[in-house]
Design a protein around this motif. Structure first.
Motif: not given
Lengths: 432, 585
Positions: B271-292
């Motif tokens: 589904r495209a919708g699931e990819v959209v969720e990745l596209l829109r949330t990944f730039p905002e979510l931070k990796n706790p180990r690298t803090n990036r």
């Protein structure tokens, strides 16, 4: 200016083969035979042999009939004039209105770039508590209604069409019984919704293959309106007929079937239609509700199975109500946190209690002893079925939530529901 | 051969398969462009018969004509590799989607191909090799910084034997295509190296010294996986499950929390919708180990279900080639393919058009070998310079009708090291992650003690048996000791195997905490309990469950964490008794 050919060398099923030159793949042709004119589409080319899928069927076509190629793929006229009109599967008027020919657009256009989609956030209210509370419909969602013949799925679609807060409704009927078509038309007319609707109707008596065009035409028109900023709801019924038409053509073309005779690309075919549901960044949206009748009530049949993998959830319509188990709106958590603060709690607890009720009825049928708790559950389940699941219930979400509290308080003590105490304090009905 | 273009003529079209007549020669799997008016549509040669080349077209074939021209290129279907890949969102042919959207608007216009790695960008290159050094294919010449990673610039992967560095540029900013080094091979031939490499997707990169056995666990922070059916760095696993059982959610959780350097997500025919969720949330979510932001360690390859089918087939190869590329730098890469069934279906569609003799459920006869060779591209390798790098592959499988007997699931099970089977029953009961703890298995070792794991498995099994029995004889007919085993199993399932993805703390459990908590659980499993009757037993475990679930959402190693533990320990010790033999599963 259009080339005319009259060497039909093969007629098999609803596919005719004609010898012709300089034809584009998927182009349209018009075949004139003793039974009238029919549109046909190029589905395969092998040297000079052009295979055409004849929408009106091949019955009565002679090897000497004229085939006129139109030089373009299937198109449909798009303008505001479509609104309130009724067409057939080929896009010709079914009402007494004029044929439209301005601003022709192609159908079955390219897919939307995922980078231009946004996460859907707006709920579509339907007035059906089983949807609004338990599996909220979200703008841009694609959801099938899995059902079996005899269930009131078309009535549900009509109700949603009348009540949904959208700008435009497009109904695509495939293999629709004539009565059902009249039912849709009259019901929407009575409620004044026809003036914001467009119908593309293929009835059961129309040639089978013509129903293949219905989803594409409906969605192409929907897409144009959505690009113009409109929130469009597309209703498709019944997608099983569409899939069966696909099967018929692929068997005629001697394609190797994959599962129960359906073509190997059934998934891709369905996906390219369902995936037209979209919430455009900076424009409108398309939401799709589609009826899929399950052959033999079997959800593992290739049609519902492939559909379930594509759509964002599903509603099961059984015993004249929307079944709480199995029904799922994958996008509900995008919206149900922002409606009313007790929404999620009511949704979760009422369903869990209802699940307990179901296992109690099982226990009862096996003759096990019923405890006090079991008796409470039985009474709760019965009220839930009568007051919540009954399809005739038609109330806004807030009233439905209040009703939920009332049902719980009629049958349980507050602590027995497992709802957080701060919500109990605010929402538990005070007994007179 | 270059200069004189080889041109073919279209003689047949069937869906996305085009047949072209040619005079000169063609190369199997070479890229060819179909020329239609102004458009150039990419395709790949997939079969040659006589003077007819059969092409799978990566685009819609609408309006293409018989007699139209086809231009053969002599190049195999390839990807561009180099700094700048991380954070990208590309389709199955490595077209960057956001840039396409800028150029073409809402829709994916056919025949528009953009450069995956723009040449205008300059990268600060620091050489690490010097003239006169002798290196092999993949040997490190220097590096650039790509976000937090030291991105190695390597000698071309296709080199044979040892080469000598003839010339290398000094530190400075260069374009990707700038020749940064010249290498002389044993025959005296000079090869030039740039920061960018082009590699054919269907051929594995093998510029390493040896492939090793994967032994080190890959921590996913999903307890049921890490504890009961672990995955190893460089290993493979598959996640089959019917629709609605939570495959994609599980894959996304792992993509966020797994302890690896780089995650590559191949959204293949879903589904495209699931990819959209990745596209829109990944730039905002931070990796706790690298803090990036997560997006800086991620590449998303997205060929959703409505995008052309042939490109779907190539998308998994594009993904695994990129994974191998970063492995060459000594990094641990996790490739998540969702879903490999759609990839297999793409093969089936094409096989049908080629009119090949079908195997089971019309899948082609070579389905198994294709699946096997895809998963075999995973692995832990020792590079020529001694560093270790790994590619771990996790593939979601969408079995038709939810039936694991179907060909794709079966072919996959043969070649993977771990099996995480999702069950509809668990999903319907809202037990997430819905991995069936008894059906699933893993051939890799866990960081949890083997003996403790065996106890857990035994109790779960026995608990399920008692549950089945109770359905027939009712609770009344079940012995108290059996009933306690049943409650133990249910308890462990509820508080350890299930995890609340919406709870910030509970969503991901680090390995130290898993070891610690599992130790506590193990003690409870091994303990005997004294209860007057079944109701008190049930109430005890219900109360304990409540405490444990609260414990799960308390931050690890915080004061309240240890306080809660004490509370749990007290209530357990109240009911603990000499272990009657029968409670021992």
């Amino acid at each position: 200016m259009h080339k005319v050919y009259n060497r039909i060398v093969q007629i098999a099923g609803n596919v005719v083969t004609v010898e012709a030159k300089d034809i584009g793949y998927k182009d349209l042709a018009e075949i004139s035979s003793r039974t009238g004119k029919s549109l046909a589409q190029v589905i395969r080319m092998d040297g000079d042999r052009i295979y055409l899928q004849v929408f009106a069927g091949s019955r009565g076509i002679s090897t000497g009939d004229k085939v006129r190629f139109l030089g373009h793929p299937m198109r449909v006229s798009f303008s505001e004039n479509l609104i309130g009109r009724i067409f057939n599967g080929a896009g010709l008027p079914r009402d007494n209105g004029p044929q439209l020919s301005e601003n022709m657009i192609e159908i079955g256009g390219p897919p939307v770039n995922p980078a231009k989609r946004i996460i859907p956030r707006r709920m579509i209210r339907t007035g059906i508590p089983m949807i609004d509370i338990f599996n909220s419909l979200v703008e841009s969602q694609k959801l099938p209604i899995f059902s079996v013949p005899g269930e009131p799925y078309n009535e549900v679609l009509a109700r949603i069409a009348m009540q949904a807060e959208v700008d435009l409704i497009i109904l695509g009927g495939m293999g629709l019984k004539y009565d059902d078509y009249l039912f849709f038309r009259d019901t929407l007319q009575k409620h004044g919704s026809l003036s914001r609707s467009i119908f593309f109707i293929h009835t059961a008596s129309d040639p089978t293959v013509e129903c293949l065009l219905v989803p594409d035409i409906s969605l192409a028109v929907a897409e144009q309106f959505a690009l113009g900023g409109k929130r469009v709801l597309v209703l498709l019924t019944d997608m099983t007929n569409f899939c069966d038409a696909l099967k018929e053509i692929s068997i005629t073309m001697e394609q190797i079937p994959s599962n129960r005779g359906y073509p190997g690309d059934l998934y891709s075919q369905l996906a390219s239609r369902y995936e037209k549901a979209v919430d455009f960044d900076t424009a409108g949206s398309i939401t799709t509700l589609a009826v899929t009748t399950m052959p033999g009530d079997d959800v593992t049949h290739p049609i519902p199975d492939n559909t379930g993998y594509i759509t964002e959830g599903q509603f099961y319509l059984r015993n004249k109500s929307i079944e709480p188990f199995g029904s799922l709106s994958r996008l509900k958590q995008n919206v149900n946190g922002e409606t009313r603060k007790d929404h999620r709690a009511v949704m979760n607890r009422m369903i869990q209690l209802f699940a307990d009720y179901r296992s109690t009825t099982e226990k009862r049928s096996m003759g096990f002893h019923m405890s006090d708790w079991d008796t409470k559950l039985l009474s709760y389940g019965k009220t839930f079925e009568e007051k919540m699941m009954n399809l005739s219930v038609n109330i806004p979400l807030e009233e439905a939530l209040d009703l939920g509290w009332e049902i719980m308080s009629d049958n349980f003590e507050p602590f027995e529901t497992g709802v957080k105490s701060e919500l109990i304090e605010e929402f538990w009905p005070k007994k007179r | 051969m270059k200069g004189s273009k080889r041109i073919g003529k279209i003689s047949g079209i069937n869906g996305n398969m085009v047949i072209a007549d040619f005079d000169d020669y063609v190369v199997q799997n070479e890229v060819a462009y179909i020329l239609h008016n102004e458009e150039r549509l990419k395709s790949e040669v997939i079969r040659v018969r006589g003077n007819k080349a059969e092409l799978q077209v990566f685009e819609d074939t609408k309006e293409i004509r018989i007699g139209g021209e086809v231009e053969f290129t002599d190049e195999l279907l390839s990807v561009e590799l180099g700094p700048g890949l991380l954070g990208q969102i590309v389709d199955g042919l490595q077209n960057p989607l956001p840039q396409l959207a800028e150029k073409c608007g809402f829709f994916l216009k056919r025949g528009v191909y953009l450069e995956a790695l723009p040449d205008e960008t300059k990268w600060e290159f620091t050489p690490s090799a010097k003239a006169g050094d002798r290196i092999k294919a993949g040997g490190k010449l220097g590096f650039v910084y790509e976000g937090i990673f030291k991105h190695s610039i390597m000698a071309p992967f296709g080199l044979q034997g040892e080469v000598e560095v003839k010339k290398i540029t000094s530190k400075g900013k260069y374009n990707l295509k700038y020749v940064i080094a010249e290498l002389t091979d044993e025959n005296g031939k000079v090869h030039s190296a740039t920061m960018q490499q082009i590699w054919p997707v269907k051929i594995p990169i093998t510029a390493y010294a040896e492939k090793l056995k994967p032994t080190k666990p890959l921590v996913t922070k999903i307890r049921i996986i890490d504890t009961l059916m672990p995955v190893a760095l460089g290993g493979t696993y598959c996640v089959p499950g019917p629709f609605g059982s939570g495959k994609t959610v599980l894959q996304q959780l792992i993509s966020k929390h797994a302890e690896v350097d780089i995650v590559i997500i191949a959204a293949c025919g879903e589904r495209a919708g699931e990819v959209v969720e990745l596209l829109r949330t990944f730039p905002e979510l931070k990796n706790p180990r690298t803090n990036r932001p997560l997006i800086e360690q991620t590449i998303i390859i997205c060929n959703t279900s409505s995008m052309p089918v042939a490109a779907r087939e190539s998308s998994v190869y594009t993904a695994v080639t990129m994974a191998e590329y970063y492995r060459q730098m000594g990094l641990n890469v996790l490739l998540l393919a969702d879903s490999t069934s759609r990839w297999a279906q793409a093969m089936r569609e094409m096989s049908g058009r080629l009119e090949e003799i079908p195997g089971e459920e019309a899948f082609p006869a070579y389905l198994e070998t294709r699946i096997a060779s895809f998963y075999e591209r995973a692995g832990l390798v020792r590079l020529h310079d001694g560093d270790l790098g790994s590619v771990t592959i996790g593939g979601a499988v969408s079995p038709a009708g939810g039936n694991f007997e179907e060909p794709v699931t079966q072919a996959t099970l043969k070649v993977v090291g771990a099996f995480h089977g999702l069950s509809n029953n668990r999903a319907n009961a809202r037990k997430y992650p819905a991995i069936d703890p008894l059906e699933s298995w893993s051939k890799y070792g866990s960081f949890i003690d083997e003996g403790q794991r065996n106890t857990a498995h035994r109790i779960l099994k026995r608990s399920q048996e008692v549950e089945q029995m109770m359905k027939v004889v009712g609770e009344e007919g079940t012995a108290l000791s059996d009933f306690i085993v049943y409650l133990k199993g249910e308890f462990m399932d509820a508080v350890y195997l299930q995890q609340n993805a919406f709870d910030e703390v509970d969503a991901a459990t680090v390995s130290e905490r898993q070891k610690y908590v599992f130790n506590v659980i193990h003690k409870i499993m091994e303990s005997g309990f004294k209860f007057g009757n079944k109701d008190t037993a049930r109430r005890f475990f219900q109360a304990l469950r409540q405490k444990f679930i609260e414990w799960n959402s308390i931050e690890w190693e915080s004061k309240p964490f240890y306080k809660k533990e004490e509370e749990i320990e007290i209530s357990v010790s109240e009911k603990r008794a000499e272990l009657p033999e029968a409670q021992h599963a």
